[in-house]
Each structure stands twice: as structure tokens, then as C-alpha cells.
Scaffold this active site. Structure first.
Site, PDB file in Angstrom:
ATOM      1  N   SER A 209     -13.970  30.398 -24.331  1.00 20.07           N
ATOM      2  CA  SER A 209     -14.498  30.709 -25.659  1.00 20.07           C
ATOM      3  C   SER A 209     -14.287  32.189 -26.026  1.00 20.07           C
ATOM      4  CB  SER A 209     -15.991  30.390 -25.715  1.00 20.07           C
ATOM      5  OG  SER A 209     -16.217  29.059 -25.340  1.00 20.07           O
TER       6      SER A 209
HETATM    7  N1  SAM Z   1     -17.722  28.080 -21.854  1.00 22.22           N
HETATM    8  C1  SAM Z   1     -16.407  27.845 -21.381  1.00 22.22           C
HETATM    9  C2  SAM Z   1     -15.726  29.105 -20.942  1.00 22.22           C
HETATM   10  O1  SAM Z   1     -16.312  30.178 -21.060  1.00 22.22           O
HETATM   11  O2  SAM Z   1     -14.605  28.988 -20.457  1.00 22.22           O
HETATM   12  C3  SAM Z   1     -15.566  27.191 -22.422  1.00 22.22           C
HETATM   13  C4  SAM Z   1     -15.742  25.742 -22.425  1.00 22.22           C
HETATM   14  S1  SAM Z   1     -14.513  24.854 -23.312  1.00 22.22           S
HETATM   15  C5  SAM Z   1     -14.623  25.479 -24.922  1.00 22.22           C
HETATM   16  C6  SAM Z   1     -15.360  23.286 -23.407  1.00 22.22           C
HETATM   17  C7  SAM Z   1     -15.419  22.541 -22.101  1.00 22.22           C
HETATM   18  O3  SAM Z   1     -16.247  21.389 -22.292  1.00 22.22           O
HETATM   19  C8  SAM Z   1     -14.076  22.021 -21.631  1.00 22.22           C
HETATM   20  O4  SAM Z   1     -13.816  22.491 -20.348  1.00 22.22           O
HETATM   21  C9  SAM Z   1     -14.241  20.494 -21.637  1.00 22.22           C
HETATM   22  O5  SAM Z   1     -13.549  19.831 -20.608  1.00 22.22           O
HETATM   23  C10 SAM Z   1     -15.743  20.372 -21.453  1.00 22.22           C
HETATM   24  N2  SAM Z   1     -16.312  19.087 -21.873  1.00 22.22           N
HETATM   25  C11 SAM Z   1     -15.987  18.296 -22.923  1.00 22.22           C
HETATM   26  N3  SAM Z   1     -16.749  17.186 -22.924  1.00 22.22           N
HETATM   27  C12 SAM Z   1     -17.580  17.271 -21.850  1.00 22.22           C
HETATM   28  C13 SAM Z   1     -18.609  16.452 -21.310  1.00 22.22           C
HETATM   29  N4  SAM Z   1     -18.969  15.284 -21.856  1.00 22.22           N
HETATM   30  N5  SAM Z   1     -19.244  16.866 -20.208  1.00 22.22           N
HETATM   31  C14 SAM Z   1     -18.924  18.043 -19.604  1.00 22.22           C
HETATM   32  N6  SAM Z   1     -17.960  18.868 -20.066  1.00 22.22           N
HETATM   33  C15 SAM Z   1     -17.305  18.492 -21.174  1.00 22.22           C
END
Ligand code: SAM
Length: 213
Positions: free
Chosen positions: A56
Site C-alpha cells: 500500500s
Molecule cells: N498491507 C499490505 C502491505 O503493506 O503490503 C498490502 C496488502 S494488499 C493491498 C492486499 C492483500 O490482501 C493481498 O495480499 C491479498 O492477497 C490479500 N487478501 C485479499 N483477500 C483476502 C482474504 N479474504 N483474506 C486474507 N487476505 C486477503
């Protein structure tokens, strides 16, 4: 941009909690991105990571963390570990972080990086975060780093009284970052800003195959 310039930009954008700015100053963001993108580590923008996901934007990480209003005693649930960068910031500022990621490879890379930085107050969970994580509930705060069409009931029920939920809600393309605060079992909702996250995919989020809105 270097880290000091990034901190200055975050201050100018309304990030005022010194503990949050200090955590961003201290944690090497370059460790959480691919080597080829290292030069962009302190740009105030989201960057691609493996499995077509993103780390992010620092402003959004700082805003979401500041909104949790952490004092250091909290147990926080993070949905969407991704690179682990947001997890590292939370780990510095609260007692325990429970972080859930649906893509095992991402969770494994994030865990290696976080352990190399000696963070020891993190519980790693592989699976569908749309169900929350009942085993460690209730939580003082829940932070959701992927976008959902509606707020899953599990997040509301797993939040403590006076707890805070920070979550992007909307369509696949455009969302609003929302703060939900639980008081006497009811929720007060505040819209923080427009945002754009990757989708939250799971039982109470988006269907992986559903490309609509
Ligand atoms: N906060 C993170 C960082 O600093 O790198 C960024 C996260 S990224 C924008 C969103 C993440 O949510 C992805 O890695 C994706 O695989 C995960 N995600 C999507 N759906 C999910 C779910 N149902 N449960 C857990 N993780 C999920």
C-alpha cells in the site's frame, strides 16, 4: 524521494501522530519490495509485489494506522498481510498483531522478512480473512487492507466495545475508506477518504471470478 522527504510529505498531508511517523522512519520499506523497485521505496505510492498484489501507499498505511489510535496495549487483527510492511508498522505500535493472508506464498515471504527484523508479537494465519479470526477474538482494532463490497459481519462481531475497524468499502474500482467505532453494541461510521485497493476475495468479500463493478 528519501525517507525524510516522505515523512515531511506525510506531515503535510495530515499525519500528525509522532509514533506513526517514527515507525515509518524506522522500518526499511525497501525490505518489503522487489530489488528492482528499491529506488522507489520511499515514493508515496503503492507498488507491485508478487502474486499481482500491492504494497500500500505510505500515506494510506499511515492514515489507517493513525486512525486506529494505538496506545501500545492493543490486540489488532490485520486482514491482508501482503508484503508485511503494514504488519511491521502495527507490530511496533501495539501489543499483538494477528495477520491473515489468503495467498500462502505472500504470507511466507512476509513472515521471513518480519522475522529477519526480529518482530516477535505477530501471529501469522493463512486463509480467508473475510471470516475474521475467531480464535484470537475479540480485537481492539481491525484493519482491512483489501476492498470489500460490504462489511463482513465477522469483523463487527469480533470487535471489542470501543474497538475500531478501518476498512475500504465500495466497488472493485473505487472505494471509500471507512472508520467503524463500536459503542454499546452499535456502530458509528465515518468516511475518511476515497481510495483504491485490490479486492478482498473470500466467502464474505468478492468472488474471485466476479469482475463486475
Ligand atoms: N498491507 C499490505 C502491505 O503493506 O503490503 C498490502 C496488502 S494488499 C493491498 C492486499 C492483500 O490482501 C493481498 O495480499 C491479498 O492477497 C490479500 N487478501 C485479499 N483477500 C483476502 C482474504 N479474504 N483474506 C486474507 N487476505 C486477503
Amino acid at each position: 524521494m528519501n525517507v525524510n522527504e516522505l515523512i515531511e510529505e506525510l506531515r503535510n498531508s495530515g499525519i500528525h501522530q509522532e509514533s506513526v511517523l517514527q515507525a515509518i522512519q524506522d522500518i526499511p520499506r525497501e525490505l518489503f519490495i522487489e530489488k528492482e523497485l528499491e529506488d522507489l521505496a520511499y515514493e508515496n505510492r503503492a507498488l507491485p509485489i508478487e502474486s499481482q498484489q500491492t504494497i500500500s501507499q505510505p500515506y494510506i498505511v499511515a492514515l489507517m494506522t493513525q486512525t486506529l489510535n494505538l496506545k501500545g496495549t492493543e490486540k489488532i487483527l490485520e486482514i491482508g498481510t501482503g508484503s508485511g510492511y503494514q504488519t511491521a508498522i502495527l507490530s511496533k505500535l501495539c501489543r499483538t498483531v494477528v495477520t491473515i493472508e489468503r495467498i500462502p506464498q505472500l504470507l511466507s515471504t512476509a513472515k521471513n522478512n518480519l522475522e529477519s527484523l526480529r518482530f516477535s508479537n505477530i501471529i501469522y494465519v493463512s486463509g480467508d480473512g473475510t471470516l475474521g479470526y475467531e480464535k484470537e477474538a475479540p480485537y481492539d482494532g481491525i484493519i482491512v487492507t483489501a476492498a470489500t463490497p460490504t462489511v463482513p459481519d465477522s469483523f463487527l462481531s469480533q470487535l471489542k466495545e470501543n474497538g475500531r475497524l478501518v476498512i475500504p468499502v465500495g466497488t472493485r474500482k473505487n472505494q471509500s475508506l471507512e472508520l467503524w467505532i463500536k459503542r454499546d453494541g452499535e456502530f458509528r461510521v465515518t468516511e475518511l477518504c476515497p481510495c483504491r485497493f485490490v479486492p478482498l476475495i473470500g466467502q464474505q468479500g468478492w468472488n474471485d471470478l466476479n469482475q463486475d463493478v
